[in-house]
Write a protein that holds these residues in place. Structure first.
Motif, short mmCIF file in Angstrom:
data_model
loop_
_atom_site.label_atom_id
_atom_site.label_comp_id
_atom_site.label_asym_id
_atom_site.label_seq_id
_atom_site.Cartn_x
_atom_site.Cartn_y
_atom_site.Cartn_z
N UNK A 2 -31.71 5.68 3.15
CA UNK A 2 -30.96 4.57 3.03
C UNK A 2 -31.02 4.56 4.85
N UNK A 11 -19.70 -0.44 8.19
CA UNK A 11 -18.27 -0.04 7.07
C UNK A 11 -17.29 0.82 7.40
N UNK A 12 -17.74 1.53 8.17
CA UNK A 12 -16.74 2.32 8.20
C UNK A 12 -15.35 1.38 9.22
N UNK A 15 -13.08 -1.02 7.24
CA UNK A 15 -12.61 -0.17 7.20
C UNK A 15 -11.42 0.01 7.92
N UNK A 16 -11.35 0.36 8.91
CA UNK A 16 -10.42 0.85 9.93
C UNK A 16 -9.90 -0.68 10.63
N UNK A 18 -9.80 -3.19 8.55
CA UNK A 18 -8.67 -3.30 7.66
C UNK A 18 -6.91 -2.26 7.25
N UNK A 19 -7.29 -1.03 7.26
CA UNK A 19 -6.28 -0.63 8.01
C UNK A 19 -5.70 -0.44 8.16
N UNK A 22 -3.44 -3.89 7.73
CA UNK A 22 -2.29 -4.15 6.62
C UNK A 22 -0.83 -3.07 7.19
N UNK A 25 1.29 -5.29 8.56
CA UNK A 25 2.09 -6.41 8.13
C UNK A 25 3.17 -5.73 7.26
N UNK B 221 -9.20 -2.63 -2.99
CA UNK B 221 -9.97 -2.97 -1.14
C UNK B 221 -8.86 -1.43 -0.37
N UNK B 222 -8.07 -1.27 -1.13
CA UNK B 222 -6.34 -0.40 -1.02
C UNK B 222 -7.22 1.02 -0.66
N UNK B 224 -10.23 1.80 -0.94
CA UNK B 224 -11.33 1.86 -0.96
C UNK B 224 -11.12 2.46 0.60
N UNK B 225 -10.48 1.96 1.49
CA UNK B 225 -9.73 2.08 2.72
C UNK B 225 -9.48 3.36 2.83
N UNK B 226 -8.34 4.30 1.65
CA UNK B 226 -8.10 5.13 1.76
C UNK B 226 -8.81 6.23 1.36
N UNK B 228 -12.08 6.35 0.19
CA UNK B 228 -13.44 6.65 0.94
C UNK B 228 -13.61 7.67 2.75
N UNK B 229 -12.85 7.08 4.04
CA UNK B 229 -12.94 7.94 4.71
C UNK B 229 -12.31 9.79 4.51
N UNK B 284 3.48 -4.28 -5.42
CA UNK B 284 2.46 -4.67 -4.54
C UNK B 284 1.38 -4.15 -4.50
N UNK B 286 -0.53 -3.09 -2.05
CA UNK B 286 -0.52 -2.09 -0.97
C UNK B 286 -0.10 -0.25 -1.82
N UNK B 339 -25.17 10.61 2.46
CA UNK B 339 -24.97 9.32 2.09
C UNK B 339 -24.79 8.73 0.79
N UNK B 340 -26.21 8.42 -0.18
CA UNK B 340 -26.08 7.93 -0.90
C UNK B 340 -25.35 8.65 -2.44
N UNK B 343 -21.85 8.00 -1.91
CA UNK B 343 -21.70 6.31 -2.44
C UNK B 343 -21.07 6.47 -3.93
N UNK B 376 -2.28 -8.31 -0.07
CA UNK B 376 -2.26 -6.68 -0.55
C UNK B 376 -0.54 -7.00 -0.71
N UNK B 377 0.21 -7.53 0.40
CA UNK B 377 2.02 -6.89 0.47
C UNK B 377 2.73 -8.35 -0.25
#
Lengths: 356, 431
Positions: A2, A11-12, A15-16, A18-19, A22, A25, B221-222, B224-226, B228-229, B284, B286, B339-340, B343, B376-377
């Motif tokens: 990888x 990638x991170x 994501x940050x 995007x968060x 959000x 807004x 998307x939301x 994933x964004x929350x 995954x990390x 919504x 979100x 990581x693989x 994911x 998302x809103x």
């Protein structure tokens, strides 16, 4: 391998970002669309109005959730403000207890608009013979306990196996009726309009209403649990398909599904009247119920478009005798009633239940 | 005892009839067992194929829509600069329809005739004119979607032979007109572009999936964004840093419990916390994404920990021996190698979230929403919810729309799972 840290970092970061966007807004708490909840029976009609309203005015199309009449009124009465719905649909009239609940939460003015009628049909497959039933037959076939046939004022467990047992004029086929579960408004209406009406044809049971109301209700609304009544879920399309597969059974559902599937299923004649459009509209077909929607007056100035939504719903092109709601299977009211509720809607008259 | 000695002494112990019988029985049992296994697999494949075929057969129709060709005269007396948005476009469609059958004069019959075209045609004309006002005054030959009962009639002879004619929804007159138009080649089945570009509608011929697809996109998307990390960080801490004691055991048990909680419970939690407490709006993506990420996080943590555990200790020891700190070791060496696997776990968790409806019911995402969400809103539904709503609609034509939507959802899920498998194959390292 990888392509390690660089792709991970990109990638991170994405994501940050995007968060962050959000959370920035999230502040917007204004609502520029009408929020509607309530009956699943009114849902197919209200959604058509909402869609037309959205395309023909500058307002956004309202959002409609199908929560059932009771659930809708509960949400509706929870309070005033953008986080609460503006309109609720109901397939029965609002109860005094619900008006009181609303008042507790500061909602004193509710506008009631009756929109039309919905028939409930008992249908079977078109490949079978059409049934002709009275409401008394329906009660005797489906109630859990029925009056003793020897004429004494006592109850026995429902012994009927075929329709012929119920009434010698009926065909010799097993009683099997597919219907909605107790959570459904259609089931409530069926119990009240068909079973209870059949129940009342016995004088001593009718008299019980005055003396022991809860016992009366248990007898008249109680449905068999021995397999003759089959709970078939909320999805009326499924009942239609099952009827087609099994021509010996009957199904209970709303008139609009009969209307859309009249090549597959036929409605039984009830008390000598066919479940047809005209018969439901003029009241001669007895198993039909009124449909309503309720509007929170306090929200009219808060959310844009509520008055215009009422105007669209009460326009002739929607609920008139040739309107688009009629095409969807709703039974329209008389001119007189339409005028009465149109005025109520325009003037935002607060609902008052007559004390009966 | 004596008899046994006799048997052995009188020749081979393996030659007796009893022994052969036993041997046969054992071999038969072995063969039978193998066939049970093959049978189970075949039965599974049979059901999967049956499901796919029945959905595909019902669903392909959704990608085609019967359309009618009409010559529209953009009458300048009807449309002017001033009323581009309020002109009577419906009248233009009706006139084009009447001109096909000049012999129809009665009001009632004219109404029946004009109802054969979809009610959304006027909006389509309005969009054309507002996009390019210069077409006013010209005549264009355009294709319009036809009303859903006629679409069904064209596709599968919907009720043509029943005594009521088209489930009572199509009159004998309309049937005659329809056949004439088909003979003239004015009615054709064409690719249903609206199915992918329009939002939901109560008219089957106008309904599209775009609203649901965008809703699903924003929700995922939301999520994933929350998830995954948070999931990866939790897995790293628990596997690499946390001491082994009763407290971390307790946390581990609860993460496993959380992964097994029915999804509707997360919906109730979302309603209580995000909507009632934090005051986020209903319906919504979100909020939907937040709820679904609660569901996905345990899956990612469990998969992440397994992936970290698979990295051999020699990697860590090597890095530490060269002077790397604990954090450097984990972030620069161990996590990239794991990581693989992480994911893969994430993709499987997200695929699961993509197919959920139950938790969204509580937070108001099961709703009729026409407008396509732009972020998302904005209120929206998701793909499985759209399937649920269409399956419940009285109009027959929604049956094929439902199956079509199921096909698309399945395609997404299969694609995501294939990506997960490929990633595992390509990047997985064995020590």
């Amino acid at each position: 391998m990888f392509n390690q840290s660089s792709s991970l970092r990109v990638f991170l970061t994405v994501l940050a970002v995007m968060l962050a966007s959000f959370s920035a807004s999230t502040q917007a708490a204004e609502r520029d669309y009408i929020s509607i909840v309530g009956s699943s029976t009114v849902y197919p009609f209200a959604t058509v109005v909402a869609e037309r309203f959205g395309t023909s005015t500058q307002y956004k199309a309202p959002i409609i959730e199908s929560t059932g009449s009771g659930g809708g009124l509960k949400l509706f009465c929870a309070g005033i403000g953008v986080s609460h719905p503006d309109v609720t649909n109901a397939s029965r009239r609002i109860k005094q207890s619900e008006i009181d609940k609303c008042a507790e939460n500061g909602i004193n003015d509710i506008v009631e608009i009756k929109i039309g009628y919905d028939g409930i049909v008992l249908a079977n497959s078109t490949s079978a013979k059409r049934m002709s039933l009275s409401r008394r037959d329906v009660f005797l076939a489906l109630a859990k306990n029925i009056p003793n046939p020897d004429g004494s004022e006592s109850l026995i467990q429902n012994p009927h196996i075929t329709w012929k047992d119920v009434n010698s004029e009926l065909p010799d086929i097993a009683i099997r009726v597919l219907g909605p579960p107790p959570t459904s408004g259609t089931r409530d209406a069926f119990a009240e309009l068909a079973l209870e009406a059949g129940c009342k044809t016995f004088d001593w049971l009718k008299a019980m209403r005055k003396t022991d109301k809860s016992q009366y209700k248990a007898i008249c609304h109680g449905v068999r649990e021995d397999g003759a009544w089959v709970e078939a879920g909320e999805n009326d399309n499924l009942i239609v398909q099952k009827l087609n597969a099994d021509p010996e059974s009957l199904g209970v559902f709303g008139f609009s599904f009969l209307d859309q599937n009249s090549d597959l299923v036929q409605g039984s004649v009830i008390d000598g009247v066919e479940p047809e459009f005209e018969n439901i509209a003029n009241g001669s077909y007895k198993i039909s119920r009124p449909l309503y929607f309720y509007v929170k007056t306090a929200h009219v100035d808060l959310i844009p478009g509520i008055k215009e939504y009422i105007t669209e719903f009460t326009s002739d092109r929607a609920w008139g005798e040739d309107g688009y709601l009629v095409d969807k299977g709703m039974i329209p009211m008389s001119d007189e009633e339409r005028n009465q509720f149109k005025t109520a809607g325009m003037e935002l008259t607060t609902v008052r239940l007559a004390s009966d | 005892m004596t008899s046994r000695i006799e048997v052995t002494s009188s020749g081979s112990h393996w030659d007796t009839a009893a022994f052969k019988r036993r041997l046969r029985r054992r071999r038969a049992a072995e063969k039978r067992f193998k066939w049970y296994g093959i049978g189970a697999v075949l039965l599974g494949i049979f059901f999967v194929l049956m499901l796919f075929f029945s959905i595909a057969i019902n669903g392909v129709g959704a990608f085609w829509q019967t359309q009618i060709q009409l010559d529209i005269y953009f009458d300048p007396t009807e449309i002017s600069e001033a009323n581009l948005y309020s002109a009577n476009y419906g009248k233009l469609v009706k006139q084009a329809m009447y001109s096909q059958f000049p012999e129809v004069t009665k009001r009632k019959e004219k109404r029946q005739l004009s109802r054969m075209v979809s009610v959304g045609s006027d909006v389509m004309l309005q969009n054309l004119v507002t996009a390019d006002p210069s077409i006013v005054g010209t005549t264009r030959s355009l294709w319009f979607p036809i009303d859903d009962s006629f679409d069904m009639l064209y596709k599968n002879d919907f009720g043509r032979n029943s005594n009521k004619g088209g489930a009572g929804l199509i009159s004998k007159n309309q049937l005659g007109w329809f056949d004439t138009l088909v003979e003239q080649g004015k009615i054709e089945s064409r690719f249903n572009k609206r199915y992918f570009t329009a939002g939901d509608s109560r008219e089957p011929e106008l309904a599209g999936l775009r609203g649901a697809l965008m809703g699903s996109f924003f929700t995922i998307l939301v999520t994933l964004a929350i998830s995954f990390p948070v999931g990866v960080a939790a897995a790293c801490y628990l596997e690499e840093f946390a001491p082994r004691n009763k407290f971390t055991d307790f946390i581990e048990i609860n993460i496993n419990n959380l992964a097994a909680v029915p999804s509707v419970v997360f919906g109730l939690l979302g309603l209580a916390v995000f909507i009632n407490f934090f005051g986020l709006p209903r319906s919504v993506p979100l909020v939907g994404g937040l709820v679904l990420s609660l569901m996905t996080i345990p899956t990612i943590i469990i998969a992440g920990r397994a992936a970290l555990r698979a990295v051999p200790p020699s990697i860590r020891e090597g890095a530490l021996a060269l002077g790397a700190s604990k954090t450097q070791t984990v972030i620069q060496e161990v996590v990239p190698l794991a990581m693989p696997g992480m994911l893969t776990g994430t993709i499987i968790g997200i695929a699961q979230a993509l197919g959920e409806t139950a938790p969204l019911l509580m937070i108001g995402m099961v709703a009729f929403i026409v407008d396509v969400p732009g972020g998302p809103l904005d209120p929206s539904t998701v793909l499985p919810v759209q399937i649920f709503l269409w399956a419940d609609s009285p109009e027959r034509a929604f049956l094929e729309k439902t199956s079509g939507a199921i096909l698309i959802l399945l395609a997404f899920l299969i694609a995501m799972n294939i990506v997960a498998v490929i990633m595992r194959r390509r990047f997985e390292r064995r020590w």
